[in-house]
Design a protein around this motif. Sequence first.
Motif, PDB file in Angstrom:
ATOM      1  N   TYR A  13       8.470  -3.929   5.556  1.00 44.18           N
ATOM      2  CA  TYR A  13       7.416  -2.937   5.804  1.00 44.18           C
ATOM      3  C   TYR A  13       7.910  -1.849   6.758  1.00 44.18           C
ATOM      4  CZ  TYR A  13       3.748  -5.448   3.314  1.00 44.18           C
ATOM      5  OH  TYR A  13       2.970  -6.020   2.329  1.00 44.18           O
TER       6      TYR A  13
ATOM      7  N   HIS B 182       7.938   2.226   6.007  1.00 43.51           N
ATOM      8  CA  HIS B 182       7.463   3.290   6.896  1.00 43.51           C
ATOM      9  C   HIS B 182       8.464   4.449   6.943  1.00 43.51           C
ATOM     10  CE1 HIS B 182       4.954   0.093   9.264  1.00 43.51           C
ATOM     11  NE2 HIS B 182       4.506   0.299   8.040  1.00 43.51           N
TER      12      HIS B 182
ATOM     13  N   SER C 149       3.121   4.500   5.579  1.00 44.48           N
ATOM     14  CA  SER C 149       2.760   3.901   6.868  1.00 44.48           C
ATOM     15  C   SER C 149       1.623   2.905   6.758  1.00 44.48           C
ATOM     16  CB  SER C 149       2.379   4.998   7.869  1.00 44.48           C
ATOM     17  OG  SER C 149       1.314   5.787   7.365  1.00 44.48           O
TER      18      SER C 149
ATOM     19  N   ASP D  68       0.355  -0.367   5.228  1.00 44.90           N
ATOM     20  CA  ASP D  68       0.842  -1.554   4.530  1.00 44.90           C
ATOM     21  C   ASP D  68      -0.125  -2.038   3.454  1.00 44.90           C
ATOM     22  OD1 ASP D  68       2.883  -1.366   6.326  1.00 44.90           O
ATOM     23  OD2 ASP D  68       2.241  -3.057   7.579  1.00 44.90           O
TER      24      ASP D  68
END
Length: 275
Positions: free
Chosen positions: A249, A253, A258, A260
Amino acid sequence: MTFAATQRSRSEDRRISPAFWVLLAILGTSGWAVYSGYGNARFGVFLFVVAGWMVSLCLHEYAHARTALHGGDLTVGAKGYLTLNPLKYANILLSFVLPIVFVILGGIGLPGGSVWIERHRIQGRLKHSLISAAGPLVNLVCAALLLVPVGAGWLDDPATPVEWHGASLAGMPYSPLTCAFAFLGLLQLSAALLNLLPVPGLDGYGIVEPWLSYKTRRAVEPFAPYGMLAVFALLWQPEVNRFFFDAVYGLMHLFGVSDDAFAALGHDLFRFWQD
């Protein structure tokens, strides 16, 4: 054999197979269905992700073979590795079946099997490393192509919101196609990250192996068939799994995604057989 026959043979060795075209057709059709709201969105996401994942596996293996061809192994064409035909790869179970099972069971893009490269035909340690690195680089490129549009909001469609556990997320930027792109992008990043681990049997080890001593390579060789399974077993440990997905994750980003929830909702839609 005449020159013309030789040229024709080489052309056939590199002609894109009908099987790959079928995968692309399924990918495009399911993507259109999800985008337009036609049919069952969850099953459409499932088809889109599975087809996209198989296409990326074909491209991954093709990258290994193509780099090997330029490195000096001219046999990859005759083996059918340049046709993008999934049935031509050395081990269908390892290359395609197990990776798809891993996606279904755990939402993990575990890298698959291999093409058989005749390494003795290739001179130079750097060439060997580049052959191993080519596959994970393809996954990173696929991740960028999938995640950049999600992060930029190009796929947002409030008119077709996601339904999560019976509740509509109307007014939110979570359309089924956006979530499908995000989940497939997550699989690409997880495959690249796992494949770059210096574990025997994975491409990461193939990158560093040419630079190891002969004694070290011989000592590690018996463990190569079990490297991928050992990694998968570790990923079932909650602490390791949490650390790994935090890393994935974090990479998402960097591509601009950004939130999730995109990938999480995509994974939920993918599992159409669950309520």
